[in-house]
Design an enzyme around this catalytic site. Structure first.
Site, PDB file in Angstrom:
ATOM      1  N   ARG A   1       0.856  -1.183   0.000  1.00 20.20           N
ATOM      2  CA  ARG A   1       0.000   0.000   0.000  1.00 20.20           C
ATOM      3  C   ARG A   1       0.895   1.237   0.000  1.00 20.20           C
ATOM      4  O   ARG A   1       1.482   1.597   1.012  1.00 20.20           O
ATOM      5  CB  ARG A   1      -0.889  -0.024   1.245  1.00 20.20           C
ATOM      6  CG  ARG A   1      -2.030   0.984   1.228  1.00 20.20           C
ATOM      7  CD  ARG A   1      -2.656   1.084   2.616  1.00 20.20           C
ATOM      8  NE  ARG A   1      -1.815   1.869   3.510  1.00 20.20           N
ATOM      9  CZ  ARG A   1      -1.697   1.658   4.823  1.00 20.20           C
ATOM     10  NH1 ARG A   1      -2.321   0.667   5.400  1.00 20.20           N
ATOM     11  NH2 ARG A   1      -0.921   2.442   5.558  1.00 20.20           N
TER      12      ARG A   1
ATOM     13  N   HIS B   1      -3.879   4.209   4.569  1.00 19.01           N
ATOM     14  CA  HIS B   1      -4.967   3.231   4.611  1.00 19.01           C
ATOM     15  C   HIS B   1      -6.247   3.862   4.070  1.00 19.01           C
ATOM     16  O   HIS B   1      -6.927   3.291   3.220  1.00 19.01           O
ATOM     17  CB  HIS B   1      -5.172   2.761   6.047  1.00 19.01           C
ATOM     18  CG  HIS B   1      -6.357   1.880   6.235  1.00 19.01           C
ATOM     19  ND1 HIS B   1      -6.417   0.592   5.740  1.00 19.01           N
ATOM     20  CD2 HIS B   1      -7.551   2.091   6.853  1.00 19.01           C
ATOM     21  CE1 HIS B   1      -7.580   0.058   6.051  1.00 19.01           C
ATOM     22  NE2 HIS B   1      -8.291   0.951   6.714  1.00 19.01           N
TER      23      HIS B   1
ATOM     24  N   TYR C   1       3.856   5.387  11.455  1.00 16.26           N
ATOM     25  CA  TYR C   1       4.150   4.004  11.811  1.00 16.26           C
ATOM     26  C   TYR C   1       5.034   3.255  10.809  1.00 16.26           C
ATOM     27  O   TYR C   1       5.339   2.090  11.021  1.00 16.26           O
ATOM     28  CB  TYR C   1       2.845   3.218  12.030  1.00 16.26           C
ATOM     29  CG  TYR C   1       1.864   3.259  10.876  1.00 16.26           C
ATOM     30  CD1 TYR C   1       2.000   2.420   9.776  1.00 16.26           C
ATOM     31  CD2 TYR C   1       0.782   4.149  10.894  1.00 16.26           C
ATOM     32  CE1 TYR C   1       1.096   2.459   8.730  1.00 16.26           C
ATOM     33  CE2 TYR C   1      -0.124   4.186   9.850  1.00 16.26           C
ATOM     34  CZ  TYR C   1       0.027   3.337   8.764  1.00 16.26           C
ATOM     35  OH  TYR C   1      -0.867   3.380   7.736  1.00 16.26           O
TER      36      TYR C   1
END
Length: 387
Positions: free
Chosen positions: A278, A282, A291
């Site tokens: 990805r 998200h 993160y």
């Protein structure tokens, strides 16, 4: 399919494999990754999976990925401009979606999550119809039965059960069509997915479970969800699993087509793990810089699914600069159409949220409708009193 004019692909090495294609001989062996097109754009062969495509078909796959990415980026921009409430980008996952989407027959049925914009494109769903739900003006925007493409599913993993039940019905009807369910690596930890695996295996349902492992379930990495590669989980339920290079559109097409044909032959379910990444957030409410490290993204940018196919097309003489320029212009036209369509979407009637909750009337819904109408009217009354 028409025969391709490219040079014969070199043979890829087989990693520890036993039984069904894609299964490993040992848990600790390096997972096999089915690949037909390297990141450098070199065509290679695989002993169990292959596709034989004409230059026109290859250009078609490239066009699908480019236009899907442009639509996706336009939707992200529209959300940032306040035109959409939320958007889930597919950036980086175009090959997994276009490859698997183009493997489907018209009579196959698709159960997506909320990120399958490329599969929707392959099923003929107008891109503007995908945006109504994210703008908050409808509950989906298309008739699932007109394209055999179910409405987007927000609840994580539940669509795998829907797909399994539908596939069981297909088998009872004696049809030779197949069903495919899309989900992510995060959804693989949901109980619904395990239940779907159990039922599909026991009833030999003609369903393909297509997991796009983009390696991040929001902020949770895959290694915190599983002790083994995701595709190996299928073995415990009694059906085969295979890991494919999710950034290789040719490999995704070949593996998905094989799994669908297996389902149509009455041989039951298959789990396909498309190992991809990805590239963005998200959703537009997420900040991936909190993160994960930039060097991870940089490493995956070198494996870009669109770039690798472009390299192959150019190297084989299947596409020239005029083709790429014309496609860029087509992308601009699509983006403009999407922008204008979103901004022209009419706001729904406030009271329409109570419609179709039940097939017939319901006393509680009627009560709630009346209460909401009174609440809405209170604003008008207050405005009148203030004059």
């Amino acid at each position: 399919m028409a025969k391709k004019s490219a040079a014969k692909p070199r043979q890829a090495a087989k990693a520890g494999q036993s039984g069904q294609p894609g299964e490993q001989a040992g848990q600790h062996a390096e997972p096999e990754l089915v690949q037909l097109l390297t990141p450098e754009g070199e065509r290679i062969a695989h002993p169990d999976y292959d596709v034989d495509l004409s230059p026109e078909e290859l250009r078609g796959l490239y066009r699908d990925m480019v236009l899907t990415r442009r639509f996706d980026s336009e939707a992200t921009a529209l959300q940032r401009q306040g035109e959409l409430g939320l958007w889930a980008s597919l950036l980086g996952q175009e090959a997994a979606q276009i490859g698997s989407g183009r493997a489907l027959r018209d009579d196959d049925y698709v159960f997506p999550t909320y990120r399958e914009h490329g599969v929707a494109w392959c099923r003929g769903v107008d891109p503007t119809n995908l945006l109504g739900m994210f703008r908050g003006v409808n509950h989906g925007g298309w008739d699932p039965n007109s394209n055999n493409f179910h409405l987007y599913t927000i609840v994580i993993g539940s669509q795998t059960l829907h797909a399994t039940g539908y596939a069981m019905g297909v088998a009872k009807d004696g049809a030779d069509s197949a069903v495919i369910a899309y989900f992510g690596d995060g959804a693989s930890s949901q109980g619904d997915v395990a239940e779907a695996f159990t039922f599909s295996a026991v009833y030999n349902a003609p369903v393909v479970f297509f997991c796009q492992n983009n390696q991040w379930a929001i902020s949770e990495p895959t290694e915190r969800q599983t002790r083994v590669p995701l595709y190996q989980r299928a073995r415990g339920f009694g059906f085969p699993g295979v890991r494919v290079d999710g950034n290789d559109v040719l490999a995704c097409l070949a593996v998905t087509r094989s799994a669908l044909e297996r389902a149509r032959r009455g041989e039951g379910p298959t789990l396909v793990e498309a190992f991809t990444y990805r590239m963005g957030a998200h959703t537009t409410s997420d900040d991936p810089t909190r993160y994960r490290h930039d060097d991870e993204r940089v490493a995956w940018e070198a494996k870009d699914p669109i770039l690798r196919l472009r390299r192959y097309l150019a190297a084989q003489g299947h596409a020239d600069e005029a083709f790429f320029t014309a496609l860029d212009e087509e992308s601009d036209v699509l983006a403009k159409r999407v922008r204008e369509a979103v901004r022209a979407m009419p706001d729904p009637d406030d009271m329409s949220m109570f419609d179709h909750v039940y097939a017939d009337g319901h006393a509680l819904v009627d009560e709630e409708r009346a209460e909401f109408a009174a609440y809405q009217a209170s604003f008008t009354d207050a405005a009148e009193e203030g004059k």
